[in-house]
Design an enzyme around this catalytic site. Structure first.
Site, PDB file in Angstrom:
ATOM      1  N   HIS A 121       4.330   3.011  -2.309  1.00  0.00           N
ATOM      2  CA  HIS A 121       5.559   3.758  -2.008  1.00  0.00           C
ATOM      3  C   HIS A 121       6.159   3.159  -0.728  1.00  0.00           C
ATOM      4  CE1 HIS A 121       7.834   7.316  -0.570  1.00  0.00           C
ATOM      5  NE2 HIS A 121       7.783   7.767  -1.809  1.00  0.00           N
ATOM      6  N   ASP A 231      -3.411   6.053   0.505  1.00  0.00           N
ATOM      7  CA  ASP A 231      -2.286   6.974   0.358  1.00  0.00           C
ATOM      8  C   ASP A 231      -2.626   7.903  -0.809  1.00  0.00           C
ATOM      9  OD1 ASP A 231      -0.019   8.280  -0.462  1.00  0.00           O
ATOM     10  OD2 ASP A 231       1.295   6.534  -0.367  1.00  0.00           O
ATOM     11  N   GLN A 234      -0.417  11.130  -4.371  1.00  0.00           N
ATOM     12  CA  GLN A 234      -0.386  11.447  -5.807  1.00  0.00           C
ATOM     13  C   GLN A 234      -1.767  11.694  -6.402  1.00  0.00           C
ATOM     14  OE1 GLN A 234       2.323  12.192  -7.236  1.00  0.00           O
ATOM     15  NE2 GLN A 234       3.845  11.297  -5.868  1.00  0.00           N
ATOM     16  N   LYS A 257       3.164  18.436  -2.590  1.00  0.00           N
ATOM     17  CA  LYS A 257       2.945  17.885  -3.936  1.00  0.00           C
ATOM     18  C   LYS A 257       1.740  18.551  -4.616  1.00  0.00           C
ATOM     19  CE  LYS A 257       4.746  13.352  -2.557  1.00  0.00           C
ATOM     20  NZ  LYS A 257       6.040  13.252  -3.245  1.00  0.00           N
ATOM     21  N   CYS A 399      11.252   5.231  -4.874  1.00  0.00           N
ATOM     22  CA  CYS A 399      10.766   4.710  -3.576  1.00  0.00           C
ATOM     23  C   CYS A 399       9.742   3.597  -3.775  1.00  0.00           C
ATOM     24  CB  CYS A 399      10.175   5.818  -2.694  1.00  0.00           C
ATOM     25  SG  CYS A 399      11.436   6.896  -2.022  1.00  0.00           S
TER      26      CYS A 399
HETATM   27  C1  PLP Z   1       2.453   7.559  -3.366  1.00  0.00           C
HETATM   28  C2  PLP Z   1       3.351   8.233  -2.382  1.00  0.00           C
HETATM   29  N1  PLP Z   1       3.211   7.966  -1.083  1.00  0.00           N
HETATM   30  C3  PLP Z   1       3.966   8.557  -0.151  1.00  0.00           C
HETATM   31  C4  PLP Z   1       4.935   9.465  -0.504  1.00  0.00           C
HETATM   32  C5  PLP Z   1       5.747  10.118   0.563  1.00  0.00           C
HETATM   33  O1  PLP Z   1       5.480  11.471   0.569  1.00  0.00           O
HETATM   34  P1  PLP Z   1       6.259  12.439   1.562  1.00  0.00           P
HETATM   35  O2  PLP Z   1       7.718  12.307   1.218  1.00  0.00           O
HETATM   36  O3  PLP Z   1       5.716  13.778   1.266  1.00  0.00           O
HETATM   37  O4  PLP Z   1       5.970  11.954   2.928  1.00  0.00           O
HETATM   38  C6  PLP Z   1       5.140   9.764  -1.842  1.00  0.00           C
HETATM   39  C7  PLP Z   1       6.211  10.683  -2.264  1.00  0.00           C
HETATM   40  O5  PLP Z   1       6.641  10.716  -3.384  1.00  0.00           O
HETATM   41  C8  PLP Z   1       4.321   9.133  -2.809  1.00  0.00           C
HETATM   42  O6  PLP Z   1       4.463   9.403  -4.105  1.00  0.00           O
END
Ligand code: PLP
Length: 441
Positions: A121, A231, A234, A257, A399
């Protein structure tokens, strides 16, 4: 599979009617809906207990502190982490920034390498691009296989090619764009095996570890610690995370999430990094100090408090603890089985549509979402038609622009799942796609 008829009753928003149709919410990878109990925990805090934590001797302050501390214990336990290892942040993005500023600023140097995945992301790319710019370090991407999985062979090759230079390896546990699930055990094993590599004297010289005058050609044992950041944005909503058994250094997640409130998330940090000060606070102010003098400050010995600069979001922490309880009551094994059942059903139903090209893995490792290209129709148009049927999906690059660019995808449509989704929701999606074809083809 879970009993969704019972679960839906806990999510008032799911009774909404959108554009004259019953809401079918399939945008859970962006954010999940919240059960009544989470909303209730937040409102109850403000209606009954609101006061600042840790700073008062009066009853409300005491109650607030207890709510904050007991919620923290529950959340840390949910993630299989020690209480000290959980640092509250607003979301995954802030957690990753925390690693860059709290760890990266003092541990990344010029010419060091950070390995990142093309699946990542933007949150787990841009932060490292910026750190590399500040430090003159290098960001190296690991690719994917033809079916959209993390390419372990490419990872292996890069671990070898940059041995001795790699300081940090980052990757998503589950890809938000493709649902690809990375096997942490395999990656951790490979990284840890690489840490003690034999590097020739030339490499050591280039890092000024051995003096330039040394004429020896012999090999040296070189202990290069590689830190691993997962990370978990998900994965945390769908599977049991046992942080203390993972042997990774950092794990980032977002509460919103995983049925929790927006504005609260966590960074899990291996305790040793906190004790040794390898990971330092990156925000400073009240609350995290032991003593403040005109000339200097002594930070709180209590690791749990050292990273709480300023007033924490107590209500959201309380809400997140209730979300963890909710998932725990369903059982994370059941949550994962439910998700994989929905993913496999969606794959099999969507594959019947000749206009649909599924992107990403199709096997049982896929988690959380199914993304696809509707041939001849832009993803935003697909999403708009589906919205007219009350179906919420996401369209665009999610993203993950580097991933989309590398695969020459302009945009994709993504349906993503949570515990309240059922096969009927996927049937609604496949019916909605018939309307897309009728309008555009
Ligand atoms: C894999 C992953 N990393 C990071 C993020 C960023 O999350 P946040 O917007 O809650 O900081 C997301 C958000 O969709 C994501 O799917």
């Amino acid at each position: 599979m879970l009993n969704t008829d019972n679960i839906i009753r806990n999510f008032p928003i799911l009774t909404r009617v959108i554009n004259g149709k019953k809401l079918v919410y399939l945008d859970n990878a962006a954010t999940s809906q919240k059960p009544f109990s989470v909303v209730e925990a937040i409102s109850s805090y403000y209606l009954n207990n609101n006061a600042n934590v840790h700073r008062g001797v009066h009853t409300l302050s005491d109650e607030s502190t207890t709510i904050f501390e007991t919620s923290k214990i529950k959340i840390a336990k949910f993630f299989g982490a020690k209480n000290n290892e959980l640092i509250f942040v607003r979301n995954t993005t802030e957690a990753i920034n925390g690693v860059a500023y709290g760890w990266g600023e003092q541990n990344i140097n010029s010419d060091d390498v950070i390995l990142v995945s093309i699946l990542d992301h933007h949150s787990n790319i841009v932060v490292w691009q910026e750190l590399c710019k500040r430090k003159k370090a290098r960001l190296i991407f690991v690719g994917i296989t033809s079916d959209g999985k993390f390419d372990v062979n490419d990872f292996d090759a890069k671990l070898k090619k940059f041995a001795g230079k790699i300081k940090l390896v980052v990757f998503p546990h589950v890809s938000n764009a493709l649902g690809s699930t990375i096997d942490l055990k395999i990656i951790v094993k490979k990284v840890r095996a690489t840490e003690k590599v034999r590097v020739v004297e030339k490499t050591l010289r280039s890092k000024n570890i051995v003096s330039k005058s040394s004429g020896s050609k012999s090999d040296f044992k070189f202990d290069s610690k590689i830190r691993i950041l997962v990370d978990g944005a998900q994965s945390a909503p769908h599977m049991k995370i046992n942080f203390d058994n993972l042997d990774v250094d950092f794990f980032a997640f977002s509460g919103h999430k995983m049925l929790g409130p927006m504005g609260i998330g966590g960074l899990l940090v291996r305790e040793e990094l906190l004790i040794t000060n390898e990971m330092r606070p990156w925000l400073f102010g009240g609350g995290m100090i032991a003593e403040v003098h005109e000339s200097h400050t002594i930070f709180n010995d209590n690791l749990s408090e050292r990273f709480v600069a300023g007033t924490p979001d107590v209500a959201s922490v309380a809400g997140l603890a209730v979300a963890c309880e909710y998932l725990e009551n369903l059982g994370m094994e059941n949550v994962l089985i439910h998700d994989h059942g929905l993913v496999q059903y969606a794959l099999s139903e969507l594959e019947k549509n000749k206009n649909v090209e599924i992107v990403g893995p199709k096997d049982e490792t896929r988690t959380g979402s199914v993304s696809f290209i509707f041939k001849g129709v832009h993803a935003h148009d697909v999403a708009q038609v589906l919205d007219s049927e009350g179906i919420a999906v996401r369209s665009g690059h999610h993203c993950t622009m580097p991933l989309h660019t590398s695969q020459k995808w302009i945009a994709t449509t993504r349906a993503s799942f949570q515990v309240y989704n059922s096969k009927a929701d996927i049937d609604a999606l496949t019916d909605g796609l018939k309307k897309v074809a009728k309008i555009f083809l």
